[in-house]
Design a protein around this motif. Structure first.
Motif, mmCIF file in Angstrom:
data_model
loop_
_atom_site.group_PDB
_atom_site.id
_atom_site.type_symbol
_atom_site.label_atom_id
_atom_site.label_comp_id
_atom_site.label_asym_id
_atom_site.label_seq_id
_atom_site.Cartn_x
_atom_site.Cartn_y
_atom_site.Cartn_z
ATOM 1 N N PHE A 17 11.148 -5.902 2.247
ATOM 2 C CA PHE A 17 11.649 -4.827 3.103
ATOM 3 C C PHE A 17 12.432 -5.518 4.211
ATOM 4 N N ARG A 33 11.730 -9.246 5.276
ATOM 5 C CA ARG A 33 10.329 -9.575 5.014
ATOM 6 C C ARG A 33 9.990 -9.440 3.527
ATOM 7 N N ILE A 93 7.403 -9.172 0.619
ATOM 8 C CA ILE A 93 5.995 -8.778 0.440
ATOM 9 C C ILE A 93 5.445 -9.476 -0.808
ATOM 10 N N ALA A 151 -6.267 -8.770 0.726
ATOM 11 C CA ALA A 151 -6.409 -8.272 2.089
ATOM 12 C C ALA A 151 -5.469 -7.095 2.302
ATOM 13 N N SER A 152 -5.771 -6.294 3.294
ATOM 14 C CA SER A 152 -4.936 -5.151 3.613
ATOM 15 C C SER A 152 -3.506 -5.620 3.900
ATOM 16 N N GLY A 153 -2.554 -4.956 3.288
ATOM 17 C CA GLY A 153 -1.156 -5.301 3.552
ATOM 18 C C GLY A 153 -0.602 -6.412 2.674
ATOM 19 N N THR A 154 -1.384 -6.891 1.705
ATOM 20 C CA THR A 154 -0.875 -7.975 0.851
ATOM 21 C C THR A 154 0.094 -7.469 -0.223
ATOM 22 N N GLY A 155 0.157 -6.146 -0.378
ATOM 23 C CA GLY A 155 1.162 -5.619 -1.299
ATOM 24 C C GLY A 155 0.606 -5.068 -2.601
ATOM 25 N N LYS A 156 -0.642 -4.661 -2.593
ATOM 26 C CA LYS A 156 -1.257 -4.137 -3.822
ATOM 27 C C LYS A 156 -0.579 -2.828 -4.254
ATOM 28 N N SER A 157 -0.432 -1.924 -3.284
ATOM 29 C CA SER A 157 0.217 -0.651 -3.629
ATOM 30 C C SER A 157 1.683 -0.873 -3.939
ATOM 31 N N VAL A 158 2.305 -1.799 -3.216
ATOM 32 C CA VAL A 158 3.720 -2.108 -3.487
ATOM 33 C C VAL A 158 3.858 -2.627 -4.921
ATOM 34 N N GLU A 181 -6.775 2.770 -5.393
ATOM 35 C CA GLU A 181 -8.010 2.955 -4.619
ATOM 36 C C GLU A 181 -8.716 4.268 -4.978
ATOM 37 N N HIS A 193 -10.600 -1.744 -3.128
ATOM 38 C CA HIS A 193 -11.292 -2.581 -2.144
ATOM 39 C C HIS A 193 -12.782 -2.543 -2.436
HETATM 40 N N1 LIG Z 1 8.510 1.619 2.333
HETATM 41 C C1 LIG Z 1 8.157 0.568 3.079
HETATM 42 N N2 LIG Z 1 8.958 0.108 4.061
HETATM 43 C C2 LIG Z 1 8.624 -0.973 4.796
HETATM 44 N N3 LIG Z 1 7.484 -1.672 4.634
HETATM 45 C C3 LIG Z 1 6.638 -1.248 3.673
HETATM 46 C C4 LIG Z 1 6.927 -0.114 2.853
HETATM 47 N N4 LIG Z 1 5.915 0.037 1.971
HETATM 48 C C5 LIG Z 1 5.025 -0.946 2.238
HETATM 49 N N5 LIG Z 1 5.459 -1.703 3.248
HETATM 50 C C6 LIG Z 1 4.768 -2.875 3.792
HETATM 51 O O1 LIG Z 1 4.417 -3.724 2.721
HETATM 52 C C7 LIG Z 1 3.156 -4.345 2.978
HETATM 53 C C8 LIG Z 1 2.251 -4.127 1.802
HETATM 54 O O2 LIG Z 1 1.925 -2.736 1.734
HETATM 55 P P1 LIG Z 1 0.888 -2.185 0.678
HETATM 56 O O3 LIG Z 1 0.731 -0.731 0.958
HETATM 57 O O4 LIG Z 1 1.289 -2.583 -0.682
HETATM 58 O O5 LIG Z 1 -0.406 -2.971 1.086
HETATM 59 P P2 LIG Z 1 -1.838 -2.938 0.396
HETATM 60 O O6 LIG Z 1 -2.154 -4.318 -0.039
HETATM 61 O O7 LIG Z 1 -1.864 -1.878 -0.655
HETATM 62 O O8 LIG Z 1 -2.708 -2.542 1.669
HETATM 63 P P3 LIG Z 1 -4.032 -1.642 1.829
HETATM 64 O O9 LIG Z 1 -5.131 -2.437 1.200
HETATM 65 O O10 LIG Z 1 -4.192 -1.559 3.305
HETATM 66 O O11 LIG Z 1 -3.766 -0.319 1.166
HETATM 67 C C9 LIG Z 1 2.630 -3.747 4.275
HETATM 68 O O12 LIG Z 1 2.886 -4.647 5.319
HETATM 69 C C10 LIG Z 1 3.449 -2.490 4.447
HETATM 70 O O13 LIG Z 1 3.622 -2.183 5.810
#
Ligand SMILES: Nc1ncnc2c1ncn2[C@@H]1O[C@H](COP(=O)(O)OP(=O)(O)OP(=O)(O)O)[C@@H](O)[C@H]1O
Length: 262
Positions: free
Chosen positions: A25, A28, A30, A49-56, A178, A211
């Motif tokens: 993004f 940055r 991910i 960990a939270s924010g590592t990009g699992k949902s991405v 999740e 998680h």
């Molecule tokens: N559309 C977007 N625009 C900018 N940044 C994004 C976007 N989508 C996700 N991110 C960033 O990408 C990173 C990973 O997000 P993601 O939701 O994949 O984390 P996660 O591992 O699933 O976290 P969690 O366990 O908290 O759900 C985060 O820092 C988030 O802020």
């Protein structure tokens, strides 16, 4: 409640193959040069960990998130750059349960489950309703739930209704983001049981972001840990316990993990 892993997947057919996946993004990154394989019939847990990009990662595999580089094959076919018609065919074989359930709030549970059927199958309304009611039963909801609005459902019922919709087209692969978050421990254990049963009976492959250490212990055949923008380690729970990385050790051997083993 003990969950048994009935169907032990054979590690032969790769149904999701991600190579060199890079997502950013702005400046940055991910995910960077991430490789991942998912085998037919397995339940793969994605943690990190939270924010590592699992949902991405989940969204990227599904083509809902643009990547900077890399490729994704699903069910043996290139998915990300497939012709729309081929992609639509593959899409029919995928079911997705997003983090918040994402049911259409203005439709009943039945109508929600019928929605993908209406989009993709040319069925008569009567047959579609029958099939949708079967899916609703399959996920353990009472028949009356079919006519309720999402706002009238508990968190656990929303998850089940969303799962029924994800199963509407008899998918080969189900993506769960999740699925047990927001459920109490009993509801979460019951949902895990449901996933394990569906895998065993329908032969599903499950890609599950979670998680929930309970889910990882009880239903996942393999685990992939995301960290430093790629898959840090993948393997069985035993492999996780052996892996020499501070976050992995803390996660799998920390207080909460030990409580589970007790
Ligand atoms: N559309 C977007 N625009 C900018 N940044 C994004 C976007 N989508 C996700 N991110 C960033 O990408 C990173 C990973 O997000 P993601 O939701 O994949 O984390 P996660 O591992 O699933 O976290 P969690 O366990 O908290 O759900 C985060 O820092 C988030 O802020």
């Amino acid at each position: 409640m003990a969950v048994r892993k009935n169907a032990v997947p054979v590690k032969s057919e790769i149904v999701i193959k991600g190579r060199g996946i890079t997502v950013g993004f702005g400046e940055r990154k991910i995910l960077e040069n991430l490789d991942i394989d998912v085998y037919r019939g397995e339940i793969l847990g994605i943690v990190g960990a939270s924010g590592t990009g699992k949902s991405v990662l989940l969204r990227t595999i599904l083509g809902l998130q643009a990547k900077v580089a890399g490729s994704v094959e699903i069910l043996g076919q290139p998915y990300d750059d497939a012709e729309p018609a081929i992609r639509a065919q593959i899409d029919q074989r995928l079911g997705v349960l997003f983090q918040q359930g994402a049911l259409f709030s203005s439709l009943t549970v039945l109508q929600n489950v019928e929605f993908p059927m209406r989009e993709h199958l040319g069925l008569s309304p009567r047959l579609m309703e029958e099939l949708a009611r079967l899916k609703i039963e399959l996920v353990g909801l009472a028949p009356e739930a079919a006519d309720r609005m999402p706002s009238e459902l508990s968190g656990g019922m929303i998850k089940r209704a969303s799962l029924a919709r994800a199963l509407a087209l008899d998918p080969d692969i189900v993506f769960l983001d999740e699925p047990t978050s927001g459920l109490d421990p009993i509801g979460a254990a019951e949902f895990d049981e449901l996933i394990a049963t569906l895998r065993a009976t329908l032969g599903l492959t499950v890609f599950m972001v979670t998680h929930d250490l309970d889910s990882l212990h009880t239903v996942c055949d393999r685990i992939a840990v995301l960290g430093d923008r790629h898959v840090l380690v993948e393997g069985t729970m035993a492999d996780m316990l052996e892996f020499d990385n501070p976050w992995v050790q803390k996660y799998f051997r920390g207080t909460r993990a030990r409580r589970l083993e007790a």
